[in-house]
Each structure stands twice: as structure tokens, then as C-alpha cells.
Scaffold this motif. Structure first.
Motif, short mmCIF file in Angstrom:
data_model
loop_
_atom_site.label_atom_id
_atom_site.label_comp_id
_atom_site.label_asym_id
_atom_site.label_seq_id
_atom_site.Cartn_x
_atom_site.Cartn_y
_atom_site.Cartn_z
N LEU A 101 0.86 -1.18 0.00
CA LEU A 101 0.00 0.00 0.00
C LEU A 101 0.90 1.23 0.00
CD1 LEU A 101 -2.74 1.50 0.43
CD2 LEU A 101 -2.38 1.21 2.88
N GLN B 159 0.94 5.02 0.45
CA GLN B 159 0.12 6.08 1.02
C GLN B 159 0.86 7.41 0.93
OE1 GLN B 159 -1.94 5.22 4.74
NE2 GLN B 159 -0.99 7.03 5.63
N GLN C 94 -7.58 3.45 -3.37
CA GLN C 94 -7.79 2.22 -2.64
C GLN C 94 -9.19 2.10 -2.06
OE1 GLN C 94 -6.90 4.87 -0.82
NE2 GLN C 94 -8.40 4.48 0.76
N HIS C 95 -9.88 3.22 -1.80
CA HIS C 95 -11.18 3.08 -1.14
C HIS C 95 -12.24 2.52 -2.06
CE1 HIS C 95 -11.07 7.14 -2.89
NE2 HIS C 95 -12.38 7.10 -2.94
N SER D 36 -3.03 4.94 -2.15
CA SER D 36 -4.03 5.60 -1.32
C SER D 36 -3.93 7.11 -1.48
CB SER D 36 -3.82 5.23 0.16
OG SER D 36 -4.47 6.16 0.98
N LEU E 52 -13.72 5.21 3.75
CA LEU E 52 -13.01 4.25 2.92
C LEU E 52 -13.91 3.49 1.97
CD1 LEU E 52 -10.46 2.80 5.47
CD2 LEU E 52 -10.14 4.65 3.84
#
Length: 730
Positions: free
Chosen positions: A306, A308, A424-425, A448, A663
Motif C-alpha cells: 500500500l 500512502q 484504494q477506497h 491511497s 473508505l
């Protein structure tokens, strides 16, 4: 002889009588003993120090035990419905009648059905005034057993449950009481070792260890005192966190067991050529994360990471460099976006960054390394789609950009090596599982755009390693943010239009974002694109400006045309919905005006603000709201005006709106099933559970060192994950 049914899997029809099991299932989705036990009371009415009716304070939460004197029903005059008026009194003392209190229940089906003169009940609510007298409106209430005298001080707390009009709280409470009486809760597999409970108590600085699971359920639903419900909830949250962390760790373990083809960097390839043509240097954060990704792509285990980073941190460039490393090593990469609009924007962005490096097979290609970057969306014309798919199948195209349908088995890659998922959400744990099943060994990078507190990332994205991209690219600067309070007079919104005109006169551009597409979408009065665009064209302050509109109900070609015209500088003001929230890169845009800003979450507003200030010029974000001074929602807007740090903004948004709202689909299949864990409040528990799972995994392959936990994880996954049909849905 079949295996014994787990206690929590027992159908309620085997424990409860009559139509009650069917009602619980239909109204609340509670079908098993476990479902009912995990239906947490929303609060508890406790006797505590009861206030006599004669001494009730104004505007305060109170609890009274009283005898019902009368129950009457009357129709409402101004709207449909009815009111149940209930008068109660303190129990008589020494033969003298007690003080009385009137209460009103609006559409009070439950009160009309269950309250009758002579009954004793406990009422809890906030006192208010009606015609000069104290009253309670719609108080919670619980009937007391016949053998409990009103003056008895040993009344247990009464749980109040989330209920429906057809299934009141007292019915749920009676069902739970029956389960507690007839089901042996000690048969529930105990996952919380004494060590784990002690570690959690220490992490939370509790004076005593947490209860075991059976005791926790009893203390949650039938506590001796309300104080017992806190440790009970904590113990059940710890148990749930343990299962979630174990499920994610086990999945990571299984994923890493599938080999991947190493994709090491290659000197003199596309990646080197891209770095040479960039007109700027990588930020330290981009360089650091780039080295991390390069090392993982060179290994024979699939990367699952991930990435971010705050708005504008440069995640797309980091992802492109990883994709080019894979292409240099003979593989292909897919960049997945949640919508066709964003996919098209990503495609244009990659072409702009790569230039001739993306022109393989064309007259514009030079002598150096090059590949083809294709766009695959549902709105492509048949011939263009056929050509793109052929280029992927033959290996001619090294990079594909599209929506989630790009990862379905209907799209044939010659050798898909890396999937990069933006936003990502919109791509939750079940989607990630489906991707891994259909593309074993593929490296995965999830990006993200919303900074996520670590406890949330551990729970929702615990199957991924975490990289945080620090810093902003050179040239980016904070965006001045102001709350425009329209309640202060028409001059406020007038100043918003004047500011847009001033920036336009200086050659800059502006966004005006509305929460609605048209006036039919919501209550009248909310700003909407279809009315706002012509209104702005008619304003003297904006006379002569080129004002266009874009929203999600326009067809794909219209949306793309509007966005591209704005990007080329052919539009001065773009009136839009949140279709411009992510992916739009117009360095010349310096004003973001959000109308009815209180309709949006903080993370969305932070994303919208990130659409301006992408060039060297000073930028401003104006949050227009009609809310009056003192309204609690103004605090959210003020947070954004004072704060640029995306992580702090995300934490505030999560605290006020909840993880699911922020999210979205990332909760699907995993965190949407959480009954006890609050991923913000329970951050220390999540860390304790993660450490415990790490120890268990180190003691043997998978979860072999803890068979009970392994069985619970298998059961949990079968209940919560629905990945099988995801990719078919595209």
C-alpha cells in the motif's frame, strides 16, 4: 456422525420459540446465536442514583423509575401520525401520592403497546420544557419485572438494542436473555489466552485483566453494573481484532508462497530513459519509496504494498517508475482506476510523462527504448478496443490503463507482472483477493489518495505492506483555505465570485464544485451544477468568462471533452461535481470554490483542495456554507481551514463520519463485518493482536500453532469474503 455444530453457529430457530427467530432474521439479519450475541446494546439504562420526579433538573439526562398512571393517544394536527401521552408518578410514600411527570412518544407504537396503568418502568432521556413544565420526549424505557418493587435499589442495568418499528428493543432483549439462559457459552472456543488479555490490559492501562469470552458476552448483555460493559466490549474487540489480524497474516503467508518472476532493474531501459527526460529531480520521498519498490520487484515473492501519500505527493510518478522497471524486465503492467474518467486522465498523464517512450510502433518513436501504453475502457469503440486488446495479448503494449474490468479473465495479457490500483477506497480486500486468485504471482501496488491512520491501515489493508510517501514535489505550496459563511450576508458569496474574477483576470482558472447535479437530486436550495453554470454566466462579476460544466451523468466523451478543454486553458471556470476530486492536474488552476461545503466529508474536501496549487502561483480554497454560527458541522470546515496535514484531516474525518463512509468499498467483505472493533478507538488492541499473531505465525507454518484460531479464521473468511464474483462484475 457429523461434526458438532459450533455454539455460535446454532440457528436461533433451535433456541427460540415461535415466529421470533424469523422476525429477528427479517428485521435485523440475526440468524444464529453468534449473530444475536454480537448484536451489541447501544446503551444501558441503569438505576444509579435515581432522581425523584419533583427534583428533576432542566435540560439534563435523567433516569427515573415510576408507576404508569395513564396512557392516551391523540392524532397530530400538522402532519400524519400520532402521539402517545404517558403520565407517570413516583411511587407513593407513607400513603401520599408521588409527583407526576408527563411524557410524549411521537408515533410511539412500542409505548402504546406495552405501557399500561399500574406498570412500573424505568425511563431515561433528556428533560425539556413544555408549557412551563418539565417533560420527556421519546424517552427510552424498560419494563421492570413484576417482583421488582419501585423502591428496590438493586435493579440491574437494562440493555437497549438497535431495533425496528416491528421489532422493539424489549423483544431483542428477551431473545438474548433466553440465549444466555439456555446456551452454554463456555463452549465458544477461547482465543484470548491469559497472556493476551494481560497484554491488552497493560496497553490500555487497566487495573484488572480482561474477562474471558463467555464472561464478556454475559457482562455485555446482562451486566451486574454498567461499569462491567467496558471490559466486556474491550475483550470482544480484542478477540475480533485477533481474528482479523490472523486472517490477513494468513493470507499474506499464502500469497508469498506463490512464486513471482523477479523483475530487476535493467540499465539503459525505459526507466533510465524516463528519469533522464524528467524536468525535475525526484523528491527524497519518491526516491526512497522507489528504491523500496525496485528491491521488492526484483524478488521471487510477489509484492503486496500500500503506497500512502498526501494529495499531490507524486504517487503516480512513483507507480510509473515501478511499471517501467517491470516492462524493462519483460513483463507488463496494468494501472487500474475506479472510473473511466480517471482511467482516461491517467492515460493522458502517462503519455505526457513518457513522451516518445510511449510511442513504440509509431512514426514518432525514436531510436531509444519505447513501449505502447493502451487505454481499455467500456466506452472504447469496437475497433479501438480490439486493437488495444491485441496489443496486450501480443505483448506489444507494456502498460494498460483501465477500470477494474482490466483485471478480469476476459482481458488477456501476454505476461501481467504488476497491477497498480489507484484510489484504494474503491478496491477493498475482496477485490484484492480476487485479483490474486485470477493472477497468481502478480505484484500488487495499491495507491491511497486518503492518508489513513495506522490502526485503520492494519485492519483494512493488513494484507499489504505499507509505504508512506513523505513530502511534496518542488513548486507545490500550501493552499490558503477560508470558510465563506453565507449566513453573514450576501456580500460573502459575492466576494467568492469577485475572487474568481480576479484570478481569471490574471490568466488563472477556477473550479466551482457543487454537491448536486440538478435540483431534483436533493432538497431544494442545494447548489447544483445544472443551475449554477448558467447563473454564473449571468453574474456581472464574471461577465466574459468562459464557464463550462461537467458531472458524472454526462456521457464519457462529454466529460473527457470538458476536462481536456479546461486542462488546455480553453475554459476559465469549470462548474463540477466531485468528478474532479482526484486525478485532475491543471497547474494553472488557482481557485477551488466548494458550495455547500458542509455536504462533503473532510477527506473529500481535502482532495478537492488538492486540485489547485499544483503550479507556482498562490492558490486559494473557499468553503462556502449556509450554516449559522455555532452549528456543530462548522467545526469540520474550520479544521480544514487551519490544517494542511492530510493525516490529521483524515483522523478528524474518521472520527466524525466513520471508517465506512471514508473508505467505502475497502470495508466490503472485511471491516464491514466488524461488530466490536472501532479501528480508531481500538488502535492499541489492534497492535496487541498483531503482535500476538506474529508470535503464532513464528511458532509454526500458517496458524498451525493455534488450531482454534485457524478454525475461527477459516469460518470468518467464509462468512465475510465475497471475492469469487467480483471480477465478473468488473
Amino acid at each position: 456422525m457429523g461434526a458438532e455444530v459450533r455454539v455460535t453457529d446454532l440457528p436461533l430457530s433451535e433456541v427460540l420459540d415461535g415466529r421470533l427467530p424469523a422476525r429477528l432474521d427479517k428485521e435485523l439479519g440475526l440468524a444464529t446465536v453468534g449473530d444475536l450475541l454480537d448484536h451489541v446494546p447501544r446503551r444501558w439504562i441503569e438505576r444509579g442514583e435515581l432522581t425523584p420526579i419533583a427534583a428533576l433538573p432542566w435540560d439534563a439526562e435523567v433516569t427515573v423509575v415510576a408507576v404508569v398512571e395513564s396512557v392516551t393517544t391523540r392524532r397530530m394536527h400538522s402532519r400524519p401520525g400520532f402521539i402517545v401521552d404517558v403520565t407517570v408518578a413516583d411511587p407513593a410514600a407513607d400513603g401520599a401520592p408521588g409527583a407526576s411527570l408527563s411524557m410524549a412518544f411521537f408515533n410511539g407504537h412500542d409505548a402504546r403497546r406495552r405501557l399500561a396503568p399500574g406498570m412500573t418502568a424505568m425511563f431515561q432521556g433528556r428533560t425539556t420544557a413544555y408549557r412551563g413544565r418539565i417533560t420527556l420526549n421519546n424517552p427510552d424505557f424498560a419494563l421492570l419485572d413484576d417482583d421488582v418493587a419501585p423502591g428496590d435499589v438493586d435493579v440491574r442495568p437494562v440493555p437497549l438494542y438497535r431495533a425496528t418499528g416491528k421489532l422493539p428493543s424489549w423483544t431483542v432483549r428477551s431473545a438474548v436473555a433466553r440465549v444466555l439462559a439456555d446456551v452454554d457459552l463456555t463452549r465458544i472456543p477461547e482465543l484470548l489466552t491469559p497472556r493476551l488479555r494481560a497484554e491488552a490490559a497493560a496497553a490500555l492501562d487497566l487495573d484488572a485483566p480482561l474477562p474471558d469470552t463467555a464472561r464478556a458476552y454475559r457482562d455485555l448483555h446482562a451486566p451486574e453494573e454498567v461499569a462491567a460493559t467496558g471490559p466486556a466490549r474491550t475483550a470482544l474487540a480484542l478477540r475480533e481484532a485477533l481474528v482479523v489480524q490472523a486472517a490477513l497474516a494468513w493470507r499474506r503467508d499464502r500469497e508469498r508462497a506463490v512464486p513471482a518472476v523477479p523483475r530487476p532493474p535493467r540499465a539503459g531501459g525505459l526507466l533510465d530513459a524516463l528519469d533522464a527526460r524528467l524536468p525535475f529531480a525526484l523528491t527524497p520521498g519518491q526516491a526512497e519509496v522507489g528504491e523500496q519498490l525496485a528491491a521488492e520487484l526484483a524478488r521471487d515473492a510477489p509484492m503486496s504494498r500500500l503506497l500512502q501519500g498526501d494529495v499531490g505527493a507524486g504517487k503516480t510518478l512513483v507507480a510509473l517508475r515501478a511499471m517501467l522497471q517491470v516492462v524493462d524486465a519483460g513483463g507488463q503492467a496494468a494501472l487500474v482506476a475506479p472510473t473511466e474518467v480517471l482511467a482516461a486522465q491517467h492515460h493522458r498523464a502517462l503519455l505526457a510523462l513518457m513522451g516518445p517512450l510511449a510511442e513504440a510502433g509509431t512514426l514518432g518513436a525514436g531510436d531509444g527504448p519505447a513501449t505502447k501504453v493502451v487505454l481499455v475502457t467500456g466506452s472504447l469503440k469496437t475497433q479501438a478496443r480490439r486493437e488495444a486488446l491485441l496489443a496486450l495479448a501480443s505483448g506489444e503494449a507494456g502498460i494498460a490503463v483501465g477500470t477494474h474490468a482490466l483485471l478480469s479473465d476476459k482481458i488477456g495479457f501476454a505476461e501481467l507482472a504488476l497491477a497498480v490500483v489507484d484510489e484504494q477506497h474503491r478496491f477493498g480486500v475482496d477485490q484484492r483477493e480476487a485479483l490474486r486468485r485470477s493472477n497468481p504471482g502478480t505484484h500488487l501496488l495499491v495507491m491511497s489518495a486518503t492518508p489513513i491512520p495506522r490502526s485503520v491501515a492494519m485492519t483494512v489493508f493488513g494484507d499489504l505492506d505499507l509505504s508512506v510517501l513523505e513530502g511534496l514535489p518542488s513548486g507545490r505550496q500550501p493552499v490558503a483555505t477560508h470558510v465563506a459563511r453565507m449566513d453573514h450576508g450576501p456580500r460573502v458569496i459575492g466576494r467568492v465570485w469577485e475572487l474568481i474574477a480576479e484570478h481569471a483576470a490574471a490568466g488563472r482558472q477556477a473550479f466551482v464544485v457543487c454537491p448536486r447535479i440538478d435540483p431534483d437530486d436533493a432538497d431544494p436550495g442545494h447548489a447544483n451544477v445544472e443551475e449554477m453554470a448558467p447563473r454564473l454566466r449571468s453574474l456581472p462579476a464574471l461577465a466574459g468568462l468562459r464557464i463550462e460544466a461537467v458531472h458524472g451523468r454526462m456521457d464519457q466523451a462529454e466529460q473527457d471533452a470538458a476536462m481536456q478543454a479546461f486542462a488546455r486553458g480553453e475554459t476559465d471556470v469549470l462548474v463540477a461535481t466531485t468528478v474532479v476530486e482526484v486525478g485532475v492536474d491543471v497547474p494553472n488552476a488557482t481557485v477551488m470554490a466548494v458550495l455547500d461545503a458542509d455536504d462533503f466529508g473532510l477527506s473529500t474536501l481535502h482532495q478537492l483542495r488538492g486540485r489547485v496549487g499544483r503550479g507556482p502561483d498562490a492558490a486559494v480554497c473557499l468553503l462556502a456554507t449556509r450554516l449559522p454560527d455555532g452549528h456543530p458541522s462548522l467545526r469540520r470546515l474550520e479544521v480544514l481551514a487551519l490544517e494542511q496535514d492530510g493525516m490529521r484531516i483524515a483522523q478528524e474525518d474518521l472520527a466524525t463520519r466513520g471508517v465506512g463512509d471514508v473508505l467505502g468499498a475497502a470495508q466490503s467483505g472485511l471491516a464491514s463485518g466488524l461488530r466490536h472493533v472501532d479501528v480508531l478507538q481500538d488502535a492499541p488492541l489492534i497492535a496487541v493482536a498483531a503482535d500476538a499473531v506474529g508470535r503464532i505465525m513464528a511458532e509454526g507454518p500458517g496458524l498451525s500453532a493455534h488450531p482454534a484460531l485457524a478454525a475461527e479464521v477459516a469460518r470468518w473468511e467464509s462468512e465475510h469474503l465475497t471475492a469469487a464474483d467480483y471480477l465478473e462484475k468488473g
